[in-house]
Design an enzyme around this catalytic site. Sequence first.
Site, PDB file in Angstrom:
ATOM      1  N   HIS A  21       1.014  -0.845  -0.151  1.00 44.21           N
ATOM      2  CA  HIS A  21       0.001   0.267  -0.151  1.00 44.21           C
ATOM      3  C   HIS A  21       1.863   1.528  -0.322  1.00 44.21           C
ATOM      4  O   HIS A  21       1.862   1.023   1.320  1.00 44.21           O
ATOM      5  CB  HIS A  21      -1.116  -0.178   1.480  1.00 44.21           C
ATOM      6  CG  HIS A  21      -2.287   0.478   1.381  1.00 44.21           C
ATOM      7  ND1 HIS A  21      -3.397   0.829   0.227  1.00 44.21           N
ATOM      8  CD2 HIS A  21      -2.226   2.197   1.886  1.00 44.21           C
ATOM      9  CE1 HIS A  21      -3.658   1.231   0.459  1.00 44.21           C
ATOM     10  NE2 HIS A  21      -3.282   2.418   1.807  1.00 44.21           N
ATOM     11  N   LYS A 166     -10.407   6.096  -3.876  1.00 42.94           N
ATOM     12  CA  LYS A 166      -9.144   7.385  -3.555  1.00 42.94           C
ATOM     13  C   LYS A 166      -8.215   6.606  -3.725  1.00 42.94           C
ATOM     14  O   LYS A 166      -7.395   5.738  -4.208  1.00 42.94           O
ATOM     15  CB  LYS A 166      -9.472   7.271  -1.553  1.00 42.94           C
ATOM     16  CG  LYS A 166      -8.325   8.289  -1.216  1.00 42.94           C
ATOM     17  CD  LYS A 166      -8.528   8.603   0.275  1.00 42.94           C
ATOM     18  CE  LYS A 166      -7.595   8.928   1.534  1.00 42.94           C
ATOM     19  NZ  LYS A 166      -7.785   9.201   2.862  1.00 42.94           N
ATOM     20  N   LYS A 168      -4.005   7.432  -3.684  1.00 48.38           N
ATOM     21  CA  LYS A 168      -2.504   8.271  -3.108  1.00 48.38           C
ATOM     22  C   LYS A 168      -1.896   8.702  -3.885  1.00 48.38           C
ATOM     23  O   LYS A 168      -1.236   8.006  -4.685  1.00 48.38           O
ATOM     24  CB  LYS A 168      -2.309   7.402  -1.975  1.00 48.38           C
ATOM     25  CG  LYS A 168      -2.791   6.588  -0.783  1.00 48.38           C
ATOM     26  CD  LYS A 168      -3.418   7.315  -0.239  1.00 48.38           C
ATOM     27  CE  LYS A 168      -4.176   7.335   1.174  1.00 48.38           C
ATOM     28  NZ  LYS A 168      -3.554   8.136   2.714  1.00 48.38           N
ATOM     29  N   ASP A 197      -5.230  12.091  -2.412  1.00 50.09           N
ATOM     30  CA  ASP A 197      -5.099  12.228  -1.304  1.00 50.09           C
ATOM     31  C   ASP A 197      -3.422  12.365  -0.987  1.00 50.09           C
ATOM     32  O   ASP A 197      -3.135  11.289  -1.031  1.00 50.09           O
ATOM     33  CB  ASP A 197      -5.003  10.775  -0.021  1.00 50.09           C
ATOM     34  CG  ASP A 197      -5.361  11.682   1.293  1.00 50.09           C
ATOM     35  OD1 ASP A 197      -4.511  12.613   1.712  1.00 50.09           O
ATOM     36  OD2 ASP A 197      -5.305  11.031   2.616  1.00 50.09           O
ATOM     37  N   GLU A 223      -7.724  15.817  -0.771  1.00 49.93           N
ATOM     38  CA  GLU A 223      -7.303  15.605   0.297  1.00 49.93           C
ATOM     39  C   GLU A 223      -6.117  15.919   0.624  1.00 49.93           C
ATOM     40  O   GLU A 223      -5.179  15.486  -0.101  1.00 49.93           O
ATOM     41  CB  GLU A 223      -8.054  14.333   0.713  1.00 49.93           C
ATOM     42  CG  GLU A 223      -7.861  14.068   2.532  1.00 49.93           C
ATOM     43  CD  GLU A 223      -8.018  12.589   2.268  1.00 49.93           C
ATOM     44  OE1 GLU A 223      -8.772  11.953   1.913  1.00 49.93           O
ATOM     45  OE2 GLU A 223      -7.852  11.813   3.487  1.00 49.93           O
ATOM     46  N   ASP A 248      -7.219  16.453   6.054  1.00 48.73           N
ATOM     47  CA  ASP A 248      -6.972  15.870   6.866  1.00 48.73           C
ATOM     48  C   ASP A 248      -6.557  15.919   7.793  1.00 48.73           C
ATOM     49  O   ASP A 248      -6.656  16.018   8.860  1.00 48.73           O
ATOM     50  CB  ASP A 248      -7.207  14.629   5.748  1.00 48.73           C
ATOM     51  CG  ASP A 248      -6.861  13.311   6.742  1.00 48.73           C
ATOM     52  OD1 ASP A 248      -6.876  13.115   8.267  1.00 48.73           O
ATOM     53  OD2 ASP A 248      -6.375  12.848   6.549  1.00 48.73           O
ATOM     54  N   LYS A 272     -11.529  11.272  12.289  1.00 41.36           N
ATOM     55  CA  LYS A 272     -10.606   9.798  12.653  1.00 41.36           C
ATOM     56  C   LYS A 272     -10.730  10.034  14.547  1.00 41.36           C
ATOM     57  O   LYS A 272     -10.000  10.819  14.911  1.00 41.36           O
ATOM     58  CB  LYS A 272      -9.369   9.725  11.464  1.00 41.36           C
ATOM     59  CG  LYS A 272      -9.235  10.102  10.431  1.00 41.36           C
ATOM     60  CD  LYS A 272      -7.433   9.913   9.804  1.00 41.36           C
ATOM     61  CE  LYS A 272      -7.627  10.030   8.463  1.00 41.36           C
ATOM     62  NZ  LYS A 272      -6.526  10.228   7.918  1.00 41.36           N
ATOM     63  N   GLU A 326     -14.206   5.715   4.279  1.00 41.31           N
ATOM     64  CA  GLU A 326     -13.466   5.315   3.980  1.00 41.31           C
ATOM     65  C   GLU A 326     -12.719   4.012   5.295  1.00 41.31           C
ATOM     66  O   GLU A 326     -11.431   3.422   5.251  1.00 41.31           O
ATOM     67  CB  GLU A 326     -11.738   5.737   3.855  1.00 41.31           C
ATOM     68  CG  GLU A 326     -11.395   6.526   4.891  1.00 41.31           C
ATOM     69  CD  GLU A 326     -10.467   7.349   4.658  1.00 41.31           C
ATOM     70  OE1 GLU A 326     -10.066   7.451   3.443  1.00 41.31           O
ATOM     71  OE2 GLU A 326      -9.376   7.736   5.230  1.00 41.31           O
TER      72      GLU A 326
HETATM   73  O1  MUC Z   1      -6.107   9.176   4.878  1.00 44.53           O
HETATM   74  C1  MUC Z   1      -4.867   8.969   5.120  1.00 44.53           C
HETATM   75  O2  MUC Z   1      -4.100  10.221   5.381  1.00 44.53           O
HETATM   76  C2  MUC Z   1      -4.955   7.563   5.871  1.00 44.53           C
HETATM   77  C3  MUC Z   1      -5.290   7.176   5.398  1.00 44.53           C
HETATM   78  C4  MUC Z   1      -6.440   6.486   4.710  1.00 44.53           C
HETATM   79  C5  MUC Z   1      -6.539   5.104   3.842  1.00 44.53           C
HETATM   80  C6  MUC Z   1      -5.468   5.250   2.832  1.00 44.53           C
HETATM   81  O3  MUC Z   1      -5.440   4.743   2.103  1.00 44.53           O
HETATM   82  O4  MUC Z   1      -4.461   5.822   3.903  1.00 44.53           O
HETATM   83 MN    MN Z   2      -5.351  11.394   4.273  1.00 41.74          MN
END
Ligand code: MUC
Ligand code: MN
Length: 373
Positions: A21, A166, A168, A197, A223, A248, A272, A326
Site C-alpha cells: 500500500h 481514493k 494516494k 489524497d 485531500e 485531514d 478519525k 473509508e
Molecule cells: O487518509 C489518510 O491519510 C490515511 C489513510 C486512509 C486511507 C488510506 O489508504 O490511508
Molecule cells: Mn488522508
Amino acid sequence: MSAVIATIETLLVDLPTIRPHKLSMTTMACQTMVIVRLCDSDGVEGLGEGTTIGGLAYGPESPESIKRNIDTYLAPLLIGQPASNVNALRARLNRHARGNAIAKSALETALLDAQGKRLGLSVAELLGGAQQSHLPVLWTLASGDTQRDIDEAFQRLDDRRHCDFKLKIGANPIAQDVAHVAAIKAALGERASVRVDVNQAWDEATAVRGIAALQEAGIDLIEQPIPAREHAGLIRLANRFRVPMLADEAVQDARDGFDLAAAGFSGAYALKIAKSGGLQGVLELAHVAQAAGIGLYGGTLLEGSIGTAASLHAWATLPELAWGSEMFGPLLLKDDIVTQPLDYREFGVALPSGPGLGITLDEDKLAHYTRAH
Ligand SMILES: O=C(O)C[C@H]1C=CC(=O)O1
Ligand SMILES: [Mn+2]
C-alpha cells in the site's frame, strides 16, 4: 460497589496487507495494531485499538510508543478508578497526559466497549443512538501501478464492494501523478467517484498546478494537498478551485475544526477517532463542522476490525456523512483477529450489533499475530 478498572493489557499485533500500500510518506506491507484489553473488577472486558501508519512516517505516535505510553503512564491513571464514568476518565487522562491521541483513543474505545457490555447497549447507543446502520465505504487504490489499480477498481465495482475510489499521490513528480490519476478516472468514467489524497506532500505553488490539472481530469475531492499547519494556504486553495478540499491532517480535533472554519474554510473534514483522542473528541469535531456547514468524511488510519467498528459506532450517530467513509481497513489486511468480520456489502458496511462494539476476539488468531516482545 460499582465496578472499578482492574487490569489493562496492551498487545502489538502485526498483520500483513493483501498487497503493498503506497502512500506519499511510506509503503506498507504490514499493519501493526495496538490492541487494548481492559478488565473491570466484575470481569467485564472492553476492547480497544490504537493504530497508525508506517511506524513514525505518518505522525508522532508509533505502535511501540502507543503501547509503552499506555503501559507506563496512561493505564496507571485508570487502574482502580470507577469503570463506568467515561467522561471523568477521559478528563483524568487529558489532565495528566498531553498529546498521545491514538493511545487515548484506544483506551476510550475499551472503556466504551466495557460500558456497553455492562449495560447491554451498543457503543452507538451509549453515544445517543444510531441514525445510520449501513455506511458507504470507498477503497484506496495504492498499488503503485496504474493498470493494476484500474483492474482492482473494476473488480470492486463488479463485486458491489466499492464505488468511490481514493488515490494516494504526492510521492512522484507532479506530471507522473497527474497522468496516473487521469488514466484511472478516464477508465472508470462516470461509474465511480475518484478522489486524491496528497498527504501534505506539495507546497502551495505545486498544489496550484497539480489541482488545476486534477480538476480538469474530473477528480471530485482533493485531500490535504499541503502541510497540516498551513491553514491559510488550504483556505486559499479552497477559494481558488471549484473542486473541494478535504482537510485531514490539518484538523485533529474540535479546536482545529473551529479555527479553520472561523478563518473561512469551505470544504470538508476527515474525521478519525485516532486524531481526536477517541469517539467523544471526534464527535465534538463533527458537531463543530456541522455548525459551520462543513461536510463530513469518515476517515481511517487503516485500523483493523476493532478500531473500524469503534469508528462506525461514532459515525452512525451522525445524520449523514456527505463524503461517505473509508472504513475499509480490515479489507486491506490478509487476516483478522475477530471471530465475526465486519459485514461489507452493497458499497458499504453494516454497523455491528450487540452490546459494546459488537466485536469478539478470536483468541487463536490473536495469539498467532501478537508480537513476542
Ligand atoms: O487518509 C489518510 O491519510 C490515511 C489513510 C486512509 C486511507 C488510506 O489508504 O490511508
Ligand atoms: Mn488522508
